[in-house]
Design an enzyme around this catalytic site. Structure first.
Site, PDB file in Angstrom:
ATOM      1  CG  HIS A   1      -0.195   0.211   2.402  1.00  0.00           C
ATOM      2  ND1 HIS A   1       0.292  -0.928   3.354  1.00  0.00           N
ATOM      3  CD2 HIS A   1      -0.047   1.335   3.241  1.00  0.00           C
ATOM      4  CE1 HIS A   1       0.768  -0.517   4.194  1.00  0.00           C
ATOM      5  NE2 HIS A   1       0.685   0.831   4.385  1.00  0.00           N
TER       6      HIS A   1
HETATM    7  C1  UD1 Z   1      -2.584   5.385   5.574  1.00  0.00           C
HETATM    8  C2  UD1 Z   1      -1.305   5.982   6.096  1.00  0.00           C
HETATM    9  C3  UD1 Z   1      -0.186   4.998   6.169  1.00  0.00           C
HETATM   10  C4  UD1 Z   1      -0.523   3.726   6.410  1.00  0.00           C
HETATM   11  C5  UD1 Z   1      -1.811   3.024   5.973  1.00  0.00           C
HETATM   12  C6  UD1 Z   1      -2.250   2.113   6.773  1.00  0.00           C
HETATM   13  C7  UD1 Z   1      -0.814   8.430   5.867  1.00  0.00           C
HETATM   14  C8  UD1 Z   1      -0.029   9.416   5.285  1.00  0.00           C
HETATM   15  N1  UD1 Z   1      -0.813   7.322   5.216  1.00  0.00           N
HETATM   16  O1  UD1 Z   1      -2.217   5.040   4.025  1.00  0.00           O
HETATM   17  O2  UD1 Z   1       0.909   5.425   6.735  1.00  0.00           O
HETATM   18  O3  UD1 Z   1       0.544   2.786   6.538  1.00  0.00           O
HETATM   19  O4  UD1 Z   1      -2.831   3.807   6.236  1.00  0.00           O
HETATM   20  O5  UD1 Z   1      -3.198   1.346   6.030  1.00  0.00           O
HETATM   21  O6  UD1 Z   1      -1.506   8.806   6.931  1.00  0.00           O
HETATM   22  N2  UD1 Z   1      -9.810   4.446   1.134  1.00  0.00           N
HETATM   23  C9  UD1 Z   1     -10.678   3.904   1.038  1.00  0.00           C
HETATM   24  N3  UD1 Z   1     -11.134   3.350   2.218  1.00  0.00           N
HETATM   25  C10 UD1 Z   1     -10.872   3.745   3.420  1.00  0.00           C
HETATM   26  C11 UD1 Z   1      -9.727   4.643   3.656  1.00  0.00           C
HETATM   27  C12 UD1 Z   1      -9.190   4.963   2.274  1.00  0.00           C
HETATM   28  O7  UD1 Z   1     -11.300   3.331  -0.013  1.00  0.00           O
HETATM   29  O8  UD1 Z   1     -11.554   3.546   4.545  1.00  0.00           O
HETATM   30  C13 UD1 Z   1      -8.946   4.880  -0.062  1.00  0.00           C
HETATM   31  C14 UD1 Z   1      -9.092   6.397  -0.727  1.00  0.00           C
HETATM   32  O9  UD1 Z   1      -9.362   6.363  -1.899  1.00  0.00           O
HETATM   33  C15 UD1 Z   1      -8.075   6.986   0.052  1.00  0.00           C
HETATM   34  C16 UD1 Z   1      -6.838   5.892  -0.110  1.00  0.00           C
HETATM   35  O10 UD1 Z   1      -7.534   4.740   0.293  1.00  0.00           O
HETATM   36  O11 UD1 Z   1      -7.967   8.077  -0.794  1.00  0.00           O
HETATM   37  C17 UD1 Z   1      -5.602   6.478   0.852  1.00  0.00           C
HETATM   38  O12 UD1 Z   1      -6.144   6.307   1.943  1.00  0.00           O
HETATM   39  P1  UD1 Z   1      -5.289   7.313   3.027  1.00  0.00           P
HETATM   40  O13 UD1 Z   1      -5.731   7.133   4.503  1.00  0.00           O
HETATM   41  O14 UD1 Z   1      -5.022   8.709   2.726  1.00  0.00           O
HETATM   42  O15 UD1 Z   1      -3.854   6.714   3.030  1.00  0.00           O
HETATM   43  P2  UD1 Z   1      -3.465   4.995   2.821  1.00  0.00           P
HETATM   44  O16 UD1 Z   1      -2.778   4.730   1.774  1.00  0.00           O
HETATM   45  O17 UD1 Z   1      -4.633   4.402   3.536  1.00  0.00           O
HETATM   46  N1  UDP Z   2      -3.514  -5.964   8.413  1.00  0.00           N
HETATM   47  C1  UDP Z   2      -4.545  -6.712   8.800  1.00  0.00           C
HETATM   48  N2  UDP Z   2      -5.268  -7.175   7.554  1.00  0.00           N
HETATM   49  C2  UDP Z   2      -4.770  -6.992   6.336  1.00  0.00           C
HETATM   50  C3  UDP Z   2      -3.628  -6.266   6.265  1.00  0.00           C
HETATM   51  C4  UDP Z   2      -2.644  -5.796   7.234  1.00  0.00           C
HETATM   52  O1  UDP Z   2      -5.218  -6.866   9.859  1.00  0.00           O
HETATM   53  O2  UDP Z   2      -5.341  -7.138   5.157  1.00  0.00           O
HETATM   54  C5  UDP Z   2      -2.677  -5.630   9.908  1.00  0.00           C
HETATM   55  C6  UDP Z   2      -1.361  -6.105  10.065  1.00  0.00           C
HETATM   56  O3  UDP Z   2      -1.251  -7.425  10.657  1.00  0.00           O
HETATM   57  C7  UDP Z   2      -0.663  -5.106  10.913  1.00  0.00           C
HETATM   58  C8  UDP Z   2      -1.132  -3.908  10.362  1.00  0.00           C
HETATM   59  O4  UDP Z   2      -2.850  -4.291   9.746  1.00  0.00           O
HETATM   60  O5  UDP Z   2      -1.149  -5.351  12.363  1.00  0.00           O
HETATM   61  C9  UDP Z   2      -0.398  -3.154   9.491  1.00  0.00           C
HETATM   62  O6  UDP Z   2      -1.146  -2.154   8.918  1.00  0.00           O
HETATM   63  P1  UDP Z   2      -0.712  -1.427   7.485  1.00  0.00           P
HETATM   64  O7  UDP Z   2       0.193  -2.209   6.687  1.00  0.00           O
HETATM   65  O8  UDP Z   2      -2.081  -1.037   6.716  1.00  0.00           O
HETATM   66  O9  UDP Z   2       0.206  -0.357   8.020  1.00  0.00           O
HETATM   67  P2  UDP Z   2       1.809   0.121   8.292  1.00  0.00           P
HETATM   68  O10 UDP Z   2       1.881  -0.902   9.449  1.00  0.00           O
HETATM   69  O11 UDP Z   2       2.619   0.235   6.988  1.00  0.00           O
HETATM   70  O12 UDP Z   2       1.571   1.373   8.607  1.00  0.00           O
END
Ligand code: UD1
Ligand code: UDP
Length: 389
Positions: free
Chosen positions: A216
């Site tokens: 991601h």
């Molecule tokens: C965010 C965090 C990242 C973290 C990740 C965990 C920031 C800058 N990034 O990234 O550090 O590792 O979460 O998963 O804070 N979206 C949905 N449904 C949701 C939320 C998001 O469809 O419930 C989609 C939307 O199109 C959105 C995109 O995902 O624009 C990105 O979501 P966003 O929260 O901005 O960043 P992540 O890539 O999820």
């Molecule tokens: N995780 C989960 N389901 C998934 C992918 C990740 O429960 O399909 C959990 C994973 O075990 C960990 C956390 O989400 O506890 C990590 O989150 P993510 O990878 O979204 O963010 P990051 O750690 O990179 O910020």
């Protein structure tokens, strides 16, 4: 009375706050002064599979407030959270705000709180990738800069903070709350029906021959060439064993819009090989899946830590990691995103004896499931010493 307020917003935040809330709720800690805790959800993640499911899996209380900030550009999302958290802070008047991790919700709250004169404690402080193109690196550095208490998961974080001139008395090496969460839920996760649902069977050496992929990071999934390179390498590997791929919504959108769906297997195919697309999984299902995996490929921060403790070989598809303890002590290798390199590293792991015949992995110091009690004890002592409680 001690009033604490935490803000969570994105998937990995929920696993980090859960052990802290458990600790605050423990009877023995209901000593004087009593602690009252307000849990705020920023609404950064809002889909059931990225948010609600985790509250159920982890037994988290319903948030006291949901800011419903939603998605947006970095500026919009950060600004929206700041605007919406300010009146909550003014109304609740916490003595301290507790923040976890490195997401936009973390930074937005830290800035808002400190400008209102409210102290911030940052859990998972000090991690550095030294890559300022990562949004999380900016969030980490700025949050640490305005925090009064810095709770650190690994020794590298202590060194980084000292190098940045942070005084020793603010830095506490306490271990890793995400590992507290894992150790508390591992047994429950073992009862998850996910492996049966996916039809994976034990092989002769007691291992389940499958891999897991998560992606991601914007640097991997927002660039068509990089995403294609990773998917082509993993689909070549997936000829040898199925690779289950719970897909983050950001990544799914890009796979579709970049025309890369051809790298995914048909999810419902009778013969499960290839890169098998799944919806994002809940915590217990994902923990169970990882615990049995032969190999995990990921760009997640949290997954690098979890595979270290599970002893599952992990390839980190990035050029760096802010969590070097997972390489020095754990099962992580940082291999970048070059398809040939990824494939060679994966094949080399698959050529080794299965995990059951290997030495159990070493855990980084203090990743023992007791980080949350250490943090709560330090918080209590700090607030009392400073006349805030
Ligand atoms: C965010 C965090 C990242 C973290 C990740 C965990 C920031 C800058 N990034 O990234 O550090 O590792 O979460 O998963 O804070 N979206 C949905 N449904 C949701 C939320 C998001 O469809 O419930 C989609 C939307 O199109 C959105 C995109 O995902 O624009 C990105 O979501 P966003 O929260 O901005 O960043 P992540 O890539 O999820
Ligand atoms: N995780 C989960 N389901 C998934 C992918 C990740 O429960 O399909 C959990 C994973 O075990 C960990 C956390 O989400 O506890 C990590 O989150 P993510 O990878 O979204 O963010 P990051 O750690 O990179 O910020």
């Amino acid at each position: 009375m001690i009033r604490l307020l935490s803000v969570v917003g994105a998937r990995p935040n929920f696993m980090k706050i859960a052990p802290i809330i458990d600790e605050l709720n423990k009877d023995e800690l209901k000593k004087l002064p009593a602690v009252e805790h307000c849990l705020v959800h920023s609404g950064q993640h809002y889909d059931e599979l990225l948010s609600g499911k985790f509250f159920a899996d982890l037994g988290l209380p319903k948030p006291d407030v949901n800011l419903q900030a939603g998605s947006g550009s970095h500026a919009r999302q950060t600004a929206e959270i700041m605007k919406r958290i300010e009146p909550v802070l003014l109304d609740y008047k916490p003595q301290m705000v507790l923040l976890v991790g490195d997401v936009n919700s973390t930074l937005a709250t830290a800035l808002t709180a400190v400008k209102l004169g409210i102290s911030v404690a940052h859990i998972e402080a000090g991690l550095r990738s030294f890559d300022m193109t990562m949004p999380e690196e900016i969030n980490r550095k700025l949050t640490d800069a305005v925090s009064s208490l810095l709770f650190v998961t690994e020794q590298s974080g202590v060194e980084n903070l000292k190098h940045e001139g942070v005084p020793d008395e603010k830095i506490f090496l306490v271990g890793n709350v995400m590992i507290d969460c894992l150790l508390r839920h591992r047994e429950l996760a073992a009862k998850s029906p996910i492996l049966d649902r996916l039809g994976v069977r034990l092989n002769g050496s007691g291992c389940r021959p499958y891999g897991v992929l998560t992606l991601h990071r914007p640097s991997n999934v927002d660039d068509p060439k990089t995403l294609q390179g990773i998917l082509s390498a993993v689909s070549a590997l997936a000829v040898e064993l199925p690779v289950f791929f719970p897909i983050h919504p950001r990544t799914r959108k890009n796979i579709e819009s970049f025309g890369l769906v051809r790298y995914l297997a048909h999810a419902e195919g009778a013969n499960r090989v290839g890169v098998v697309p799944l919806d994002p999984l809940g915590y217990l299902d994902f923990l169970s899946l990882n615990d049995g995996a032969r190999i995990v490929l990921t760009d997640s921060g949290g997954v690098q830590e979890e595979t270290t403790v599970l002893g599952v070989p992990c390839l980190t598809l990035r050029e760096n990691t802010e969590r070097p303890a997972t390489v020095d002590h754990g099962s992580n290798q940082v291999v970048g995103v070059d398809p040939d390199r990824v494939l060679a590293a994966a094949r080399s792991i698959l050529g080794e004896p299965a995990r059951s015949s290997q030495r159990p992995p070493q855990r980084p110091p203090l990743w023992d499931g007791k980080a949350a009690p250490r943090i709560v004890a330090i918080l209590r002592e700090h607030l009392q010493r400073n006349g805030l409680a």
